[in-house]
Scaffold this motif. Structure first.
Motif, short mmCIF file in Angstrom:
data_model
loop_
_atom_site.label_atom_id
_atom_site.label_comp_id
_atom_site.label_asym_id
_atom_site.label_seq_id
_atom_site.Cartn_x
_atom_site.Cartn_y
_atom_site.Cartn_z
N GLY A 94 -15.35 8.05 -6.01
CA GLY A 94 -15.74 6.83 -5.35
C GLY A 94 -16.30 7.00 -3.95
N ASP A 95 -17.38 6.27 -3.67
CA ASP A 95 -17.84 6.08 -2.29
C ASP A 95 -16.88 5.14 -1.56
OD1 ASP A 95 -20.26 7.58 -2.62
OD2 ASP A 95 -21.14 5.84 -3.63
N ALA A 96 -16.30 4.22 -2.32
CA ALA A 96 -15.30 3.29 -1.81
C ALA A 96 -14.20 3.18 -2.85
CB ALA A 96 -15.93 1.92 -1.53
N ILE A 97 -12.99 2.90 -2.38
CA ILE A 97 -11.82 2.89 -3.25
C ILE A 97 -11.12 1.54 -3.14
CG2 ILE A 97 -9.62 4.01 -3.79
CD1 ILE A 97 -12.07 5.86 -4.08
N LEU A 98 -10.78 0.96 -4.30
CA LEU A 98 -9.97 -0.26 -4.33
C LEU A 98 -8.52 0.12 -4.59
CD1 LEU A 98 -9.73 -3.39 -4.41
CD2 LEU A 98 -10.05 -3.23 -6.88
N LEU A 99 -7.65 -0.19 -3.65
CA LEU A 99 -6.23 0.09 -3.78
C LEU A 99 -5.57 -1.14 -4.40
CD1 LEU A 99 -3.95 2.12 -3.10
CD2 LEU A 99 -3.79 1.02 -0.85
N ALA A 100 -5.23 -1.04 -5.68
CA ALA A 100 -4.75 -2.19 -6.44
C ALA A 100 -3.48 -1.83 -7.21
CB ALA A 100 -5.84 -2.68 -7.39
N ILE A 101 -2.47 -1.43 -6.44
CA ILE A 101 -1.17 -1.09 -7.00
C ILE A 101 -0.11 -1.92 -6.29
CG2 ILE A 101 -1.83 1.25 -7.70
CD1 ILE A 101 -0.56 2.29 -5.12
N PRO A 102 1.10 -2.01 -6.84
CA PRO A 102 2.15 -2.76 -6.15
C PRO A 102 2.40 -2.19 -4.75
CG PRO A 102 2.79 -2.32 -8.41
CD PRO A 102 1.54 -1.54 -8.17
N TYR A 103 2.64 -3.08 -3.79
CA TYR A 103 2.82 -2.63 -2.42
C TYR A 103 4.00 -1.67 -2.27
CZ TYR A 103 1.80 -2.97 2.56
OH TYR A 103 1.42 -2.68 3.84
N ALA A 104 5.00 -1.86 -3.11
CA ALA A 104 6.17 -0.98 -3.04
C ALA A 104 5.82 0.47 -3.31
CB ALA A 104 7.22 -1.45 -4.05
N ALA A 105 4.69 0.70 -3.98
CA ALA A 105 4.27 2.06 -4.31
C ALA A 105 3.44 2.71 -3.21
CB ALA A 105 3.47 2.05 -5.62
N TYR A 106 3.17 1.99 -2.13
CA TYR A 106 2.30 2.53 -1.08
C TYR A 106 2.85 3.80 -0.42
CZ TYR A 106 -1.13 -1.32 -1.00
OH TYR A 106 -2.12 -2.21 -1.31
N PRO A 107 4.13 3.85 -0.08
CA PRO A 107 4.62 5.09 0.54
C PRO A 107 4.42 6.31 -0.36
CG PRO A 107 6.19 3.32 0.90
CD PRO A 107 5.17 2.81 -0.10
N GLU A 108 4.73 6.17 -1.65
CA GLU A 108 4.55 7.27 -2.59
C GLU A 108 3.07 7.63 -2.73
OE1 GLU A 108 5.25 8.30 -7.34
OE2 GLU A 108 5.99 6.43 -6.49
N ALA A 109 2.23 6.60 -2.83
CA ALA A 109 0.79 6.84 -2.97
C ALA A 109 0.23 7.51 -1.72
CB ALA A 109 0.06 5.53 -3.24
N GLY A 110 0.72 7.11 -0.56
CA GLY A 110 0.26 7.73 0.68
C GLY A 110 0.58 9.22 0.72
N LYS A 111 1.78 9.57 0.28
CA LYS A 111 2.15 10.98 0.25
C LYS A 111 1.30 11.75 -0.76
CE LYS A 111 6.96 10.15 1.61
NZ LYS A 111 8.37 10.16 1.14
N ALA A 112 1.04 11.14 -1.91
CA ALA A 112 0.32 11.83 -2.98
C ALA A 112 -1.18 11.91 -2.74
CB ALA A 112 0.60 11.15 -4.32
N TYR A 113 -1.76 10.84 -2.17
CA TYR A 113 -3.22 10.74 -2.12
C TYR A 113 -3.78 10.54 -0.71
CZ TYR A 113 -1.95 9.59 -6.92
OH TYR A 113 -1.38 9.60 -8.18
N GLY A 114 -2.90 10.46 0.29
CA GLY A 114 -3.37 10.19 1.64
C GLY A 114 -4.38 11.19 2.15
N GLU A 115 -4.17 12.46 1.87
CA GLU A 115 -5.09 13.49 2.34
C GLU A 115 -6.46 13.32 1.70
OE1 GLU A 115 -6.28 16.57 4.73
OE2 GLU A 115 -4.32 15.57 4.74
N ALA A 116 -6.49 13.04 0.40
CA ALA A 116 -7.75 12.87 -0.32
C ALA A 116 -8.50 11.62 0.14
CB ALA A 116 -7.50 12.81 -1.82
N LEU A 117 -7.76 10.62 0.66
CA LEU A 117 -8.38 9.37 1.07
C LEU A 117 -8.88 9.38 2.51
CD1 LEU A 117 -5.93 6.85 -0.62
CD2 LEU A 117 -8.35 7.16 -1.17
#
Length: 239
Positions: A94-117
């Protein structure tokens, strides 16, 4: 025509610079042609609905899931501009990314994908009301809280202020339904505004990330099907 709200001098100056800053966006020839590659993190009711609007507008969209095979029916129905992949593949795509997951999952997603984003334009569509993070978002602001989990992303709050079915039902209807946006990166706001317009909705830039609370779930700015001028009045912003 989109309506851009400029609530303060600092943000006005940032928006004025958007035209220059946008020239530096590393979005390739697709950006120059007005079409982008968009990745979704999450392909449930929200990610599927908004992503479908972009596919219909001619953008290429990669819907992501931990089990991409489960998205075969969705992408088959949407046609050749839709595809499925893992979250990592969608971020790379993606040139742009839509973050469309439950907010409770944000900390986990940040750890897993934060560097790539890092450096990516990320549209944050989450709402924290059903999350343990709700009190933190009330205390610090939802935009600021999201930024904590994705510190290197070019974050724009978008597509969080109404139920996804309202986006689908109102796309293309006149007057256009306004989609409030908030972000600190003027060039990213311009790209997201263009994506809202291409989905046949109307962008309304409310301000910086700190202003995202004006249209968070549970506030008077949430859940409206209004044109930009009327929503601006509802949110108490001037233009």
């Amino acid at each position: 025509m989109s309506l851009t709200i400029k609530p303060n001098r600092r943000h006005a100056l940032a928006l004025a610079a958007a035209g220059v800053a946008a020239l530096a966006l590393p979005l390739g020839t697709a950006r120059a042609q007005g079409k982008l590659k968009i990745g979704t993190i999450g392909a449930g009711s929200l990610g599927g609905a908004v992503g479908a609007l972009w596919v219909k507008a001619g953008h290429e969209v990669m819907f992501s899931s931990r089990s991409p095979d489960e998205l075969k029916t969705l992408v088959a129905e949407l046609g050749p501009n839709a595809r499925a992949g893992t979250v990592q593949e969608a971020i790379a795509f993606g040139d742009a990314i839509l973050l469309a997951i439950p907010y409770a999952a944000y900390p986990e997603a940040g750890k897993a994908y934060g560097e790539a984003l890092k450096g990516k334009i990320v549209m944050d569509a989450g709402n924290a009301n059903r999350s343990d993070l709700f009190e933190e978002t009330k205390r610090n602001g939802i935009g600021v809280t999201t930024k904590k989990f994705f510190p290197g992303a070019r974050l724009v709050r978008a597509f969080n202020a109404a139920n996804n079915r309202l986006f689908t039902e109102n796309a293309g209807k006149e007057p256009r339904m306004a989609i409030p946006l908030a972000g600190d990166d003027a060039a990213a706001l311009k790209v997201v505004s263009d994506l809202v317009t291409s989905a046949r909705l109307e962008p309304l830039v409310v301000g910086g990330l700190k202003d995202a609370d004006r249209f968070a779930m549970g506030t008077d700015g949430f859940g409206h099907v209004l044109p930009a001028k009327e929503l601006a009045a509802k949110l108490g912003v001037t233009h």
